[in-house]
Enzyme design. Structure first.
Site, mmCIF file in Angstrom:
data_model
loop_
_atom_site.group_PDB
_atom_site.id
_atom_site.type_symbol
_atom_site.label_atom_id
_atom_site.label_comp_id
_atom_site.label_asym_id
_atom_site.label_seq_id
_atom_site.Cartn_x
_atom_site.Cartn_y
_atom_site.Cartn_z
ATOM 1 N N GLY A 232 -24.904 48.735 4.788
ATOM 2 C CA GLY A 232 -25.575 48.831 3.687
ATOM 3 C C GLY A 232 -27.276 48.475 3.826
ATOM 4 N N ASN A 233 -27.799 48.639 2.863
ATOM 5 C CA ASN A 233 -29.099 48.202 2.933
ATOM 6 C C ASN A 233 -29.529 47.136 1.820
ATOM 7 O OD1 ASN A 233 -30.378 50.182 1.129
ATOM 8 N ND2 ASN A 233 -29.721 51.698 2.574
ATOM 9 N N ARG A 234 -30.914 46.785 1.796
ATOM 10 C CA ARG A 234 -31.248 45.781 0.771
ATOM 11 C C ARG A 234 -31.995 46.578 -0.508
ATOM 12 N NH1 ARG A 234 -34.656 41.878 3.967
ATOM 13 N NH2 ARG A 234 -34.757 40.970 1.803
ATOM 14 N N SER A 235 -32.041 47.945 -0.579
ATOM 15 C CA SER A 235 -32.572 48.673 -1.656
ATOM 16 C C SER A 235 -31.863 47.986 -2.988
ATOM 17 C CB SER A 235 -32.341 49.946 -1.572
ATOM 18 O OG SER A 235 -32.826 50.653 -2.741
ATOM 19 N N ALA A 302 -32.676 54.790 -0.766
ATOM 20 C CA ALA A 302 -32.760 54.264 0.596
ATOM 21 C C ALA A 302 -31.486 54.785 1.100
ATOM 22 C CB ALA A 302 -32.767 52.935 0.786
#
Ligand code: C5P
Length: 439
Positions: A232-235, A302
Site C-alpha cells: 500500500g502507500n501512505r496517501s 495514489a
C-alpha cells in the site's frame, strides 16, 4: 482549442449541428459562422444554443470589435462544412462578401473545407479547378462521400458523416498542437478559454459547476500479496476529499472513487456519491465506468505503480531453512494515461482530465522538471505537483502545490499556479483551474 465552423447553404447543414456537438463535447471553443443563405436550412438559434457563443453572418455586426478579422485570427483551425460549390468558388476568388468568406480571407489558420453538392456540380470543370487552386494554396479540401444525395440521385457529393469529419479535425488539431512546438503529440486537444499564467486561481464561483458531473479518485490502493498482506502507500485521501467537497459546493454532481483513506468518507454527503475500491484494477474498472459521463476527471488517488505478480492463496509462511521469499512485482495499468488515450481515440470524454504527481525529486532532476515531463507523457490537461517526503504532504492538512498546464497554454511553458495553504485552499485552486475547461 478554438475552432471557427463555417456553414454554407446546403441541405447537409443539419449534419454540421452534430459536428458542432462533437467539437463542443471535446471541450473546444467553437464560433459558428453561417452564410446568410444557410440560415434557411439551420437557424441561428440552433448554432447559438449548441456553441454557447453569439452567432452573426454579417461583416457589419460587431464592427467595433472587428469581428471579421478577429475570429479568423484567433482560430486554431477553420472548418467549413458543408462547403457548397458557391462557397468554394468564392473562397477561390478571394471574395469577402459575407462574414464567412471574409474570415477565410483574414485567417492564417489551417483550413479544412468539406464539400457537399450534387455530383454534377462536384464534377464540373469550374468546381474541379476551384478545388485544385484551393489545394495548391494549402487549404485542405476533403473528398466528398459517395452515396445518396438529396434527391433520387447518388454519386460523389455527399457530406461525409460528422464523425468522419470530426476524426480529421482531431488529427489536424494534434498536428497544429505539435507544430506549435508546444507539447508532444500526446498533449491534449482541449483547452480552457483563459490561460492560467495570470496569477493564482480564485475559488470557483458558487454554481459554476451546476449540472456538471465530476469524477474524483482519492486515497491509496492496496495490492494483495496473500490473504493477510498487501502493498500500500501512505496517501491519506484528504486532498481528494477536499476536492470532492469543493466541486460539490460549486454545484457539481460528484462521484468519489475512494481507495484507502485515513478518514472514511461519510456515507451521506450532499451531491457526492462514494464508491469504495481497493486495488488498482478495481480503480481502473470504476474509472472506465464513470469517465464517459464525466465533464471533469480528477485523478488524485495514489495508485500503485506495481503490484505482486502472483497472489498467494495461503499466507506466505516463514520457512525452516531461513530462506527469504522473493516477491516479483508487475506494472499496473496507467489509468490516467489510458483514459486520456481513450478520449483522444473516441473523440469524447471528460472536457478536462487532471493528474497528480507526488515527486520527491532527485539529485539529477528537480520536481518541477519531473512533473513537466509527466504532464506531457500522460497527456492530461492539468497536472498538480505535490512535493513529497517523509514529513511532507501525506496525511498533513497543509500542502504546497504547483498546477501545471501543457506548455502551449502558457507564455513560457512553465508552472502556472503555485500555492501553499490548506488542502481545501489547494482544492479550490485546482477546481477553479479545471472549471476553465468546462464551458
Ligand atoms: O506515474 P505516477 O504514478 O507518478 O502518476 C501519478 C498520476 O497518475 C496520478 O494522477 C495517479 O492517480 C495516476 N496514476 C494512474 N494509474 C497508475 C499510476 C498513477 O492513473 N497506475
Amino acid at each position: 482549442m478554438r475552432i471557427v465552423l463555417g456553414v454554407s447553404a446546403g441541405i447537409a447543414a443539419y449534419k454540421a449541428v452534430h459536428l458542432l456537438r462533437l467539437m463542443r463535447e471535446a471541450g473546444h471553443q467553437v464560433d459558428v459562422i453561417p452564410t446568410p443563405a444557410s440560415e434557411k436550412f439551420v437557424g441561428r438559434a440552433t448554432w447559438e444554443a449548441i456553441s454557447g457563443r453569439p452567432v452573426t453572418t454579417s461583416v457589419f455586426s460587431g464592427v467595433d470589435e472587428v469581428r471579421h478579422v478577429r475570429l479568423g485570427q484567433e482560430a486554431d483551425l477553420v472548418v467549413v462544412a458543408p462547403a457548397t460549390a458557391d462557397l468554394l468558388a468564392r473562397a477561390r476568388a478571394g471574395m469577402a462578401d459575407d462574414l464567412l468568406t471574409t474570415t477565410l480571407l483574414a485567417s492564417e489558420a489551417p483550413t479544412l473545407l468539406v464539400p457537399a453538392m450534387h455530383t454534377e456540380m462536384w464534377n464540373s470543370a469550374a468546381t474541379t479547378e476551384n478545388v485544385e487552386v484551393l489545394r495548391t494554396r494549402g487549404i485542405e479540401v476533403m473528398e466528398p462521400a459517395v452515396g445518396r444525395l438529396t434527391g433520387k440521385d447518388t454519386g460523389p457529393g455527399r457530406l461525409p458523416e460528422p464523425e468522419e469529419i470530426y476524426a480529421r479535425v482531431t488529427e489536424l488539431l494534434h498536428e497544429i498542437d505539435g507544430a506549435a512546438g508546444h507539447g508532444t503529440p500526446e498533449a491534449s486537444a482541449s483547452a480552457p478559454d483563459q490561460a492560467l499564467d495570470q496569477g493564482p486561481a480564485a475559488a470557483p464561483t458558487p454554481g459554476r459547476l451546476r449540472g456538471r458531473t465530476v469524477v474524483i479518485t482519492a486515497g491509496g490502493t492496496r495490492e494483495p500479496l496473500d490473504p493477510v498482506r498487501y502493498l500500500g502507500n501512505r496517501s491519506s485521501g484528504k486532498q481528494g476529499m477536499a476536492l470532492a467537497e469543493t466541486a460539490a459546493a460549486a454545484g457539481a454532481k460528484v462521484h468519489l472513487i475512494a481507495g484507502t483513506m485515513d478518514v472514511r468518507p461519510p456515507a451521506q454527503l450532499p451531491n457526492i456519491t462514494v464508491e469504495h475500491i481497493e486495488t488498482a484494477a478495481q480503480l481502473q474498472a470504476a474509472v472506465q465506468r464513470a469517465a464517459p459521463a464525466a465533464d471533469m476527471l480528477i485523478m488524485a488517488a495514489a495508485v500503485a505503480d506495481f503490484r505482486p505478480a502472483a497472489y498467494a492463496a495461503q499466507k506466505i509462511k516463514k520457512t525452516e531453512d531461513g530462506e527469504n521469499p522473493v516477491i516479483t512485482l508487475e506494472r499496473t495499468p496507467d489509468i490516467l494515461a489510458e483514459t486520456v488515450q481513450h478520449r483522444r481515440s473516441a473523440g469524447t470524454g471528460p472536457a478536462v482530465i487532471v493528474g497528480f504527481a507526488a515527486e520527491t525529486g532527485s539529485a539529477e532532476a528537480d520536481p518541477l522538471e519531473l512533473a513537466r515531463a509527466k504532464l506531457l507523457r500522460k497527456g492530461c490537461d492539468l497536472l498538480v505537483l505535490n512535493q513529497v517526503g517523509e514529513t511532507l504532504v501525506f496525511g498533513r492538512d497543509e500542502t504546497e502545490i504547483h498546477i501545471l498546464t501543457p506548455p502551449r497554454l502558457t507564455v513560457e511553458g512553465s508552472a502556472v499556479v503555485t500555492l501553499r495553504g490548506t488542502k481545501h485552499e489547494a482544492a479550490e485552486a485546482i477546481i477553479a483551474a479545471a472549471a476553465a475547461y468546462v464551458v
